[in-house]
Design an enzyme around this catalytic site. Structure first.
Site, PDB file in Angstrom:
ATOM      1  N   ASP A 272      39.761  33.078  66.787  1.00  0.00           N
ATOM      2  CA  ASP A 272      39.216  34.392  66.445  1.00  0.00           C
ATOM      3  C   ASP A 272      38.740  35.109  67.707  1.00  0.00           C
ATOM      4  O   ASP A 272      38.931  36.314  67.868  1.00  0.00           O
ATOM      5  CB  ASP A 272      38.053  34.230  65.474  1.00  0.00           C
ATOM      6  CG  ASP A 272      38.409  33.277  64.343  1.00  0.00           C
ATOM      7  OD1 ASP A 272      38.078  32.082  64.447  1.00  0.00           O
ATOM      8  OD2 ASP A 272      39.062  33.726  63.389  1.00  0.00           O
TER       9      ASP A 272
ATOM     10  N   HIS B 237      34.566  30.473  60.460  1.00  0.00           N
ATOM     11  CA  HIS B 237      35.963  30.804  60.745  1.00  0.00           C
ATOM     12  C   HIS B 237      36.583  31.229  59.409  1.00  0.00           C
ATOM     13  O   HIS B 237      37.346  30.495  58.786  1.00  0.00           O
ATOM     14  CB  HIS B 237      36.698  29.597  61.329  1.00  0.00           C
ATOM     15  CG  HIS B 237      38.170  29.838  61.526  1.00  0.00           C
ATOM     16  ND1 HIS B 237      38.669  30.799  62.378  1.00  0.00           N
ATOM     17  CD2 HIS B 237      39.249  29.253  60.974  1.00  0.00           C
ATOM     18  CE1 HIS B 237      39.986  30.791  62.329  1.00  0.00           C
ATOM     19  NE2 HIS B 237      40.374  29.856  61.483  1.00  0.00           N
TER      20      HIS B 237
END
Lengths: 332, 362
Positions: free
Chosen positions: A160, A188
């Site tokens: 990410d 996440h």
């Protein structure tokens, strides 16, 4: 004098991420071009033939750094003596599937893997959990491997983080290597908070804040965040498969920076066991900004948090607390 | 940033002034980039495995229109990986994803041609020739018209040798020496088999040769291979106690390894093919280590009695961006018969390809 080989475990090694990851490890991308490695690859019995095919290909590629390959369905053999464990094995997310859908399937997997790692891995084994739900899988692992120091169990949010860097670099038409210090806070998942308030870009006149250069708070607080949060789904939509290449590459970045250290003035994002920093509840695996040195990570302290960020950080902490409750209910 | 023409003059006349100047990006094309080998190789190229860890790269990825979404997914993942080497000169964009051949080939310095009809379990190589002649004829035009001068080409898609030949025939402006095909995978497989047999590390084994076609008639030859041990370099044929192994099992295992991997994985080799393609290009561009040769499918000049006019795998060394065939290796009767068998197959493939080519012309 050549270095002693390090043993690296990859679980779920017959799958897509595993297949992308093992050649990266074998070429030194994870631990450095001078660090020989012995790969331990684990997968489930139905994948045994396929896993052997991966082993054959690793032999066929004649990698100079690869000093050995263990391909097994036996978790004890897989975990024995490993210095680094990358837990990719779990139930893969498919198009339309929510992260919570896969929770119960993964809780029992991670409980079992925890025991094996604790009993058989090398001392100070560094663990990276990739399989989703990554944060909660890592938490389960930690809970059921009490003799593994909690600082040694992490989960992947570097993907990410890298996605956030990529989005900014595209927006500003700059090299991605000139962008740094974004932060991924939290889970996440789609509640992660990609935060650019401390991010900078290297320009000909020095380091400039991303917010200043982009000069579009609406985009930074809106579309940018959404794009990064939902990037995984966008990849699945395009490829009809989950991200493998970028996940594998980011997993290498995570371990490499952890082991070899982050560059001066740069921080990265890692899912780590919360110590209560930034008002995040302790006892969760939560993504924070960290620097790494001497093989240890450390949360970057003292960053100012504005109101918008506070709310987002709290929302993702809330989701993680809920996942934790859900995970524990699966164990009963 | 210095203008290119000035840079070129400085490189020639006063290279010491450029000591600290970062390298200019080069353009690398991968065709069939949305496929399995493509997916593996783009990650490797973007990490510097093909051209070195200090060489920035602009990746051009080509695939069919129906693969456009998947190809865009690959492009997105390359952006997501935040790879420092993937960058262009002007707009910083390090990746071009397209189904347009002209755009794909434009200005490329290196071309890895993976796109073609994939081999499936049970499929004969000759089945592939028909499907691939048309593809490679089109690629040849695009290459000739759009690529940068001195573009180095590696054909991976099978039948690799014959695809390379079709490419050469239809791109006459490209020097034949700049077109090659991949037998480095077979070469690496040979090193791997020797290392397993002798219980040594593959990094200590070198100088196998793969002669001929990247097919089941290839001849993996360990008779000149050596192993580095505490006493120095030792010939493999001395260290292997079972003399028939080198002529029989070793040869057939390497020849049929592709099929064995398909059987195990239910898919063609991608990881090892991609990695070997990087090795092939890297050694070609950056040079082979002293005392080491590798195997490359190159345009035959008649060396070792191999017919001219086909792409045949030879032992080569590489220096300053050029390959040259290692001359003077002893070839015994056994090797000679194997080499001729593979040459014969290549001539047959050429004849089949020529038939399809003339059908197209009419």
């Amino acid at each position: 004098m050549a270095k002693e080989p390090m043993r690296v475990l990859v679980t779920g090694a017959a799958g897509q991420i595993g297949y992308a990851l093992v050649p990266m490890i074998a070429r030194g991308i994870m631990l450095g071009a001078d660090q020989p490695v012995i790969l331990h690859m684990l997968d489930i019995p139905p994948a045994a033939e396929s896993l052997n095919g991966v082993k054959m290909e690793l032999v066929d590629a004649a990698f100079p750094l690869l000093k050995g390959v263990v391909a097994t369905t036996d978790v004890v053999e897989a975990c024995t003596g490993v210095n680094v464990a990358v837990m990719v094995g779990g139930f893969p997310r498919k198009e339309g599937m929510e992260r919570k859908d896969v929770m119960s399937k993964n809780v029992s997997i991670y409980k079992a893997q925890a025991s094996a790692l604790e009993a058989h891995a090398a001392p100070n084994c560094k663990v990276l959990v990739v399989a989703n739900p990554a944060n909660t899988n890592a938490l389960i692992l930690k809970e059921f491997a009490p003799s593994i120091p909690e600082k040694n169990i992490t989960c992947l949010t570097r993907l990410d983080h890298n996605r956030a860097l990529g989005q900014i670099s595209e927006r500003l038409s700059v090299q991605v290597s000139d962008v740094k210090n974004v932060i991924i806070w939290g889970n996440h998942s789609s509640t992660q908070y990609p935060d650019v308030n401390h991010a900078t870009v290297k320009t000909s006149s020095g380091e400039k804040p991303v917010r200043e250069l982009v000069a579009d708070d609406e985009w930074l607080n809106g579309e940018f965040i959404k794009t990064v949060q939902q990037r995984g789904a966008a990849i699945i939509k395009a490829r009809k498969l989950s991200s493998a290449l970028s996940a594998a590459s980011s997993a290498c970045d995570h371990i490499r920076d952890w082991v070899l250290g982050t560059p001066e003035g740069t921080f990265v994002s890692m899912g780590v066991y919360s110590d209560g920093s930034y008002g995040v509840p302790a006892g969760l695996i939560y993504s924070f900004p960290v620097t790494c040195s001497g093989g240890e990570w450390k949360i970057v302290q003292g960053l100012p948090i504005d109101e918008l960020s506070r709310k987002k950080m709290d929302d993702t902490a809330q989701e993680l607390s809920e996942e934790k409750t859900l995970a524990y209910s699966c164990l009963e | 940033m210095l203008p290119n023409s000035l840079l070129q003059r400085m490189v020639k006349w006063c290279p010491w002034l450029l000591r600290d100047e970062p390298k200019q990006p080069v353009k690398v094309l991968v065709t069939g980039a949305a496929g399995q080998i493509g997916y593996a190789i783009v990650a490797m190229i973007a990490r510097g495995q093909m051209l070195g860890p200090d060489q920035p790269v602009v990746l051009h990825m080509l695939d069919l229109p129906r693969m456009a979404d998947a190809l865009n997914g690959v492009r997105m993942e390359l952006v997501d990986a935040a790879l420092p080497l993937l960058r262009g000169r002007v707009l910083a964009a390090g990746v071009v994803a397209t189904s347009d051949e002209a755009e794909a080939f434009k200005g490329v310095n290196f071309a890895v041609l993976i796109g073609g009809w994939p081999r499936k379990e049970g499929m004969e190589r000759k089945d592939l020739i028909a499907k691939n002649v048309a593809i490679y004829r089109g690629q040849a035009s695009a290459l000739q018209q759009h690529a940068a001068p001195n573009c180095k080409v590696l054909v991976v898609a099978n039948p690799a040798n014959t695809n390379a030949l079709v490419l050469k025939e239809f791109a006459p402006a490209i020097p034949a020496k700049n077109i090659t095909c991949l037998t480095r995978l077979d070469h690496n497989r040979a090193l791997g088999q020797i290392s397993e047999k002798l219980g040594v590390h593959v990094g200590d084994v070198k100088n196998a040769v793969v002669w001929g076609n990247h097919s089941s008639t290839q001849f993996p030859d360990a008779s000149h291979a050596t192993v580095r041990n505490e006493q120095g370099e030792k010939p493999v044929r001395e260290l292997v106690s079972d003399k028939t192994w080198l002529r029989e099992e070793f040869v057939s295992v390497v020849q049929q390894r592709g099929a064995a991997v398909i059987k195990a994985r239910k898919q063609s080799s991608s990881l090892s093919a991609a990695s070997s393609a990087c090795d092939h290009m890297r050694d070609w561009v950056l040079g082979t280590p002293k005392g080491t040769w590798v195997s490359m499918g190159v345009y035959s000049d008649g060396s070792y009695g191999v017919p001219k006019g086909i792409f045949y795998s030879f032992p080569v060394t590489c220096d300053k961006g050029e390959w040259s065939i290692v001359q003077g290796l002893q070839v015994d009767d056994f090797a000679r018969s194997k080499m001729e068998l593979s040459a014969k197959e290549l001539e047959e493939e050429k004849a089949i390809a020529d038939e399809f080519v003339s059908i197209e012309r009419d």
